[in-house]
Design a protein around this motif. Sequence first.
Motif, PDB file in Angstrom:
ATOM      1  N   UNK A   4       0.077   0.915  -7.511  1.00 30.76           N
ATOM      2  CA  UNK A   4       0.663   1.815  -6.512  1.00 30.76           C
ATOM      3  C   UNK A   4       1.835   2.592  -7.100  1.00 30.76           C
ATOM      4  N   UNK A   5       2.593   1.942  -7.959  1.00 31.38           N
ATOM      5  CA  UNK A   5       3.706   2.630  -8.610  1.00 31.38           C
ATOM      6  C   UNK A   5       3.196   3.777  -9.481  1.00 31.38           C
ATOM      7  N   UNK A  52       0.794  -1.219   0.000  1.00 31.76           N
ATOM      8  CA  UNK A  52       0.000   0.000   0.000  1.00 31.76           C
ATOM      9  C   UNK A  52       0.825   1.266   0.000  1.00 31.76           C
ATOM     10  N   UNK A  53       0.856   1.998   1.144  1.00 30.48           N
ATOM     11  CA  UNK A  53       1.428   3.348   1.133  1.00 30.48           C
ATOM     12  C   UNK A  53       2.929   3.375   1.401  1.00 30.48           C
ATOM     13  N   UNK A  54       3.577   2.221   1.514  1.00 33.36           N
ATOM     14  CA  UNK A  54       5.009   2.201   1.844  1.00 33.36           C
ATOM     15  C   UNK A  54       5.817   2.997   0.824  1.00 33.36           C
ATOM     16  N   UNK A  55       5.507   2.791  -0.467  1.00 33.05           N
ATOM     17  CA  UNK A  55       6.261   3.500  -1.494  1.00 33.05           C
ATOM     18  C   UNK A  55       5.940   4.978  -1.510  1.00 33.05           C
ATOM     19  N   UNK A  56       4.696   5.332  -1.160  1.00 36.03           N
ATOM     20  CA  UNK A  56       4.335   6.742  -1.079  1.00 36.03           C
ATOM     21  C   UNK A  56       5.132   7.428   0.004  1.00 36.03           C
ATOM     22  N   UNK A  57       5.311   6.732   1.125  1.00 34.90           N
ATOM     23  CA  UNK A  57       6.122   7.276   2.213  1.00 34.90           C
ATOM     24  C   UNK A  57       7.535   7.558   1.713  1.00 34.90           C
ATOM     25  N   UNK A  58       8.067   6.639   0.912  1.00 34.42           N
ATOM     26  CA  UNK A  58       9.411   6.824   0.371  1.00 34.42           C
ATOM     27  C   UNK A  58       9.472   8.072  -0.497  1.00 34.42           C
ATOM     28  N   UNK A  73       0.544   5.559  -8.823  1.00 37.26           N
ATOM     29  CA  UNK A  73       0.250   6.640  -7.884  1.00 37.26           C
ATOM     30  C   UNK A  73       1.539   7.345  -7.470  1.00 37.26           C
ATOM     31  N   UNK A  74       2.534   6.537  -7.140  1.00 32.53           N
ATOM     32  CA  UNK A  74       3.815   7.110  -6.721  1.00 32.53           C
ATOM     33  C   UNK A  74       4.398   8.029  -7.792  1.00 32.53           C
ATOM     34  N   UNK A  75       4.228   7.618  -9.057  1.00 32.48           N
ATOM     35  CA  UNK A  75       4.790   8.405 -10.143  1.00 32.48           C
ATOM     36  C   UNK A  75       4.123   9.767 -10.241  1.00 32.48           C
ATOM     37  N   UNK A  76       2.816   9.812  -9.946  1.00 30.76           N
ATOM     38  CA  UNK A  76       2.120  11.099  -9.943  1.00 30.76           C
ATOM     39  C   UNK A  76       2.713  12.027  -8.886  1.00 30.76           C
ATOM     40  N   UNK A  77       2.955  11.474  -7.698  1.00 32.64           N
ATOM     41  CA  UNK A  77       3.552  12.278  -6.623  1.00 32.64           C
ATOM     42  C   UNK A  77       4.951  12.752  -7.008  1.00 32.64           C
ATOM     43  N   UNK A  78       5.690  11.876  -7.686  1.00 31.01           N
ATOM     44  CA  UNK A  78       7.048  12.243  -8.088  1.00 31.01           C
ATOM     45  C   UNK A  78       7.042  13.290  -9.198  1.00 31.01           C
TER      46      UNK A  78
END
Length: 294
Positions: free
Chosen positions: A52-53, A3-9, A55-60
């Motif tokens: 999830x990746x 879940x949110x582990x990668x977002x935390x990163x 989602x992470x890419x959007x944040x990045x």
Amino acid sequence: MKTRKNIITVLTLCAALSLTACTGKETKDTTDTQTTDAASTSESSSEINDLFQQENQLFADHQDEWNKAFAMANKSSADPSGNYGDYLADLVDSNKDEFTEEELEVLHKDIETIRGIEEKIAALESAGTPETAADSSDADTPFKNFSATDYDGNKVDDSLFSNNAVTVLNFWFTGCKPCVGELSKLNEMNEAIKSMGGEVVGINTETFDGNESAIKEAKKVLKSQGAKYRNLSLTSDSDAGKYASNIMAFPTTVLVDRNGNIIGEQFMGGVDDQKNYDALMKQIKAVIDADSAK
């Protein structure tokens, strides 16, 4: 679940840069069925991780806008326990006056994409194995079979909770300025509740799986803030690790009783704010009083 582990990163990176079963077809052979189920589960897990990746890419891709938004999490009344897209929308809208029109356009576009991703994730998770369904049913008590390691390598089990009338678990990460800002106050709280049968315990989400470099950095930060209470490293695939990975706003604090049960709601916001400190102390004392009455 990761879940949110990668977002935390991603948030940690941003902070460094700026501020902060599957039911398969029936077969005659049981082993074949189990193999099919395992393969299907693995495929589903891979698809979820890919989402999830995304989602992470959007944040990045829009780290400046999202870093600004997440820095306001403690000032928002948004509920992080619901749909993640709705949480982000509430977070942004409740602080919309802090953003430019261009920033709001970027954030709202990302939020709509995230809502679609979350719908796909929910559909994949609902098709999980019976074991996965059982795991999710235990989500309210992720500390029942607790196992962790402190920063000196000592093993910690669920006696952590049974030995305390209340255990105050504070979830943080090193790159989170509000998290670091409350460490000294948490140390003060730990000293205050020791004699009452309470204990403050920190869980830095960057130190999962005994990450040595993250532990070293966390110890340095704790020392600089005069925080001497215990901090633990969790295993990312444990129930407690999964629970921590799902936390979306930092810092977050929860109260746990002797039986490993979470008492009340998650407490969000730094206790370096005296009003927050007093509110959390009131909750702590209520748990201790209830324990004494048993």
